[in-house]
Enzyme design. Structure first.
Site, PDB file in Angstrom:
ATOM      1  N   CYS A 108      -1.299   0.806   7.523  1.00 18.48           N
ATOM      2  CA  CYS A 108      -2.746   0.564   7.672  1.00 18.48           C
ATOM      3  C   CYS A 108      -3.202  -0.655   6.873  1.00 18.48           C
ATOM      4  O   CYS A 108      -3.447  -1.732   7.427  1.00 18.48           O
ATOM      5  CB  CYS A 108      -3.557   1.788   7.250  1.00 18.48           C
ATOM      6  SG  CYS A 108      -3.270   3.249   8.284  1.00 18.48           S
ATOM      7  N   ARG A 109      -3.315  -0.500   5.562  1.00 18.77           N
ATOM      8  CA  ARG A 109      -3.956  -1.543   4.754  1.00 18.77           C
ATOM      9  C   ARG A 109      -3.098  -2.786   4.542  1.00 18.77           C
ATOM     10  O   ARG A 109      -3.578  -3.914   4.732  1.00 18.77           O
ATOM     11  CB  ARG A 109      -4.379  -0.965   3.394  1.00 18.77           C
ATOM     12  CG  ARG A 109      -5.506   0.031   3.505  1.00 18.77           C
ATOM     13  CD  ARG A 109      -5.670   0.812   2.228  1.00 18.77           C
ATOM     14  NE  ARG A 109      -4.509   1.668   1.982  1.00 18.77           N
ATOM     15  CZ  ARG A 109      -4.308   2.380   0.903  1.00 18.77           C
ATOM     16  NH1 ARG A 109      -5.184   2.323  -0.083  1.00 18.77           N
ATOM     17  NH2 ARG A 109      -3.237   3.144   0.780  1.00 18.77           N
ATOM     18  N   SER A 110      -1.837  -2.609   4.112  1.00 12.86           N
ATOM     19  CA  SER A 110      -1.046  -3.820   3.808  1.00 12.86           C
ATOM     20  C   SER A 110      -0.684  -4.626   5.065  1.00 12.86           C
ATOM     21  O   SER A 110      -0.631  -5.858   4.975  1.00 12.86           O
ATOM     22  CB  SER A 110       0.186  -3.503   2.942  1.00 12.86           C
ATOM     23  OG  SER A 110       1.066  -2.606   3.558  1.00 12.86           O
ATOM     24  N   ASP A 137      -8.362   3.852   1.470  1.00 11.31           N
ATOM     25  CA  ASP A 137      -7.382   4.232   2.487  1.00 11.31           C
ATOM     26  C   ASP A 137      -8.125   4.701   3.742  1.00 11.31           C
ATOM     27  O   ASP A 137      -8.850   5.698   3.700  1.00 11.31           O
ATOM     28  CB  ASP A 137      -6.524   5.363   1.928  1.00 11.31           C
ATOM     29  CG  ASP A 137      -5.358   5.712   2.844  1.00 11.31           C
ATOM     30  OD1 ASP A 137      -5.329   5.216   3.993  1.00 11.31           O
ATOM     31  OD2 ASP A 137      -4.487   6.465   2.402  1.00 11.31           O
ATOM     32  N   ASN A 183       2.321   1.421   4.402  1.00 11.09           N
ATOM     33  CA  ASN A 183       2.622   0.152   5.090  1.00 11.09           C
ATOM     34  C   ASN A 183       2.349   0.231   6.595  1.00 11.09           C
ATOM     35  O   ASN A 183       3.019  -0.426   7.391  1.00 11.09           O
ATOM     36  CB  ASN A 183       4.072  -0.300   4.817  1.00 11.09           C
ATOM     37  CG  ASN A 183       4.384  -1.734   5.234  1.00 11.09           C
ATOM     38  OD1 ASN A 183       5.514  -2.046   5.576  1.00 11.09           O
ATOM     39  ND2 ASN A 183       3.394  -2.615   5.230  1.00 11.09           N
ATOM     40  N   CYS A 203       0.865  -1.186   0.000  1.00  5.29           N
ATOM     41  CA  CYS A 203       0.000   0.000   0.000  1.00  5.29           C
ATOM     42  C   CYS A 203       0.895   1.228   0.000  1.00  5.29           C
ATOM     43  O   CYS A 203       2.051   1.151  -0.440  1.00  5.29           O
ATOM     44  CB  CYS A 203      -0.970  -0.023   1.182  1.00  5.29           C
ATOM     45  SG  CYS A 203      -0.201   0.033   2.818  1.00  5.29           S
TER      46      CYS A 203
HETATM   47  P1  4NP Z   1      -1.716   2.857   4.218  1.00  3.41           P
HETATM   48  O1  4NP Z   1      -2.314   4.223   4.819  1.00  3.41           O
HETATM   49  O2  4NP Z   1      -1.187   3.198   2.846  1.00  3.41           O
HETATM   50  O3  4NP Z   1      -2.906   1.973   4.188  1.00  3.41           O
HETATM   51  O4  4NP Z   1      -0.644   2.417   5.178  1.00  3.41           O
HETATM   52  C1  4NP Z   1      -1.592   5.423   4.870  1.00  3.41           C
HETATM   53  C2  4NP Z   1      -0.704   5.636   5.887  1.00  3.41           C
HETATM   54  C3  4NP Z   1      -0.005   6.826   5.949  1.00  3.41           C
HETATM   55  C4  4NP Z   1      -0.202   7.785   4.986  1.00  3.41           C
HETATM   56  C5  4NP Z   1      -1.094   7.565   3.965  1.00  3.41           C
HETATM   57  C6  4NP Z   1      -1.787   6.375   3.909  1.00  3.41           C
HETATM   58  N1  4NP Z   1       0.495   9.018   5.075  1.00  3.41           N
HETATM   59  O5  4NP Z   1       0.234   9.893   4.240  1.00  3.41           O
HETATM   60  O6  4NP Z   1       1.353   9.174   5.959  1.00  3.41           O
END
Ligand code: 4NP
Length: 151
Positions: free
Chosen positions: A13-15, A123, A11, A8
């Site tokens: 939240c989703r992955s 997200d 790294n 994702c």
């Molecule tokens: P992820 O979520 O891609 O599912 O881990 C996010 C985590 C952090 C950020 C964006 C999305 N960020 O902009 O810091």
């Protein structure tokens, strides 16, 4: 043993939730698989999953608190059999990172789920707990489909 990498943006939240869901599904079904996750970005490298992601996993019986974020790297496309993007932007970004000698099958995670082909896992970073539960539901559906394919 097949090896799967979930990717994702951050790294955190989703992955990591996808990694937890596949580990849980594989253990339940007795399927051996190497599982890891990474982000296209490096802002959170070394960080544990977001507390809301850890809580969502815990609500569903999985512990992802030991995971640490890292950025995807070119050798991942040789080490893993499947590199699965959580959303369409992640998939496009992977296309720019993949080396010429990549051997992995690179694809969109939700393509594994009948009726959800072509869709992104939303997200949840700017959302709330219910959004993280929705993320868990999406990645669990994909993990179940993946285990069925691997066995
Ligand atoms: P992820 O979520 O891609 O599912 O881990 C996010 C985590 C952090 C950020 C964006 C999305 N960020 O902009 O810091």
């Amino acid at each position: 043993m097949p090896a799967v990498l979930f990717v994702c943006l951050g790294n955190i939240c989703r992955s990591p939730l996808a990694e937890g869901a596949l580990r849980a599904a594989a253990a339940r079904e007795g399927v051996d698989v190497v599982v890891d996750s990474a982000g296209t970005g490096n802002w959170h490298a070394g960080d544990p999953p977001d507390p809301r992601a850890r809580a969502a996993a815990r609500r569903h019986g999985a512990d992802i608190s030991g995971l640490r974020a890292r950025q995807v790297r070119p050798e991942d496309f040789r080490r893993f059999d499947y590199v699965l993007a959580l959303d369409r932007q992640n998939l496009a970004d992977l296309g720019a990172i993949a080396p010429a000698d990549a051997t992995a099958q690179v694809g969109l995670l939700m393509d594994l789920v009948p009726g959800r082909e072509g869709s992104s896992v939303a997200d949840p970073y700017y959302g709330e707990d219910s959004d993280f539960d929705m993320t868990w539901d999406d990645v669990s559906a994909a993990a179940e489909a993946l285990v069925a394919r691997l066995r």
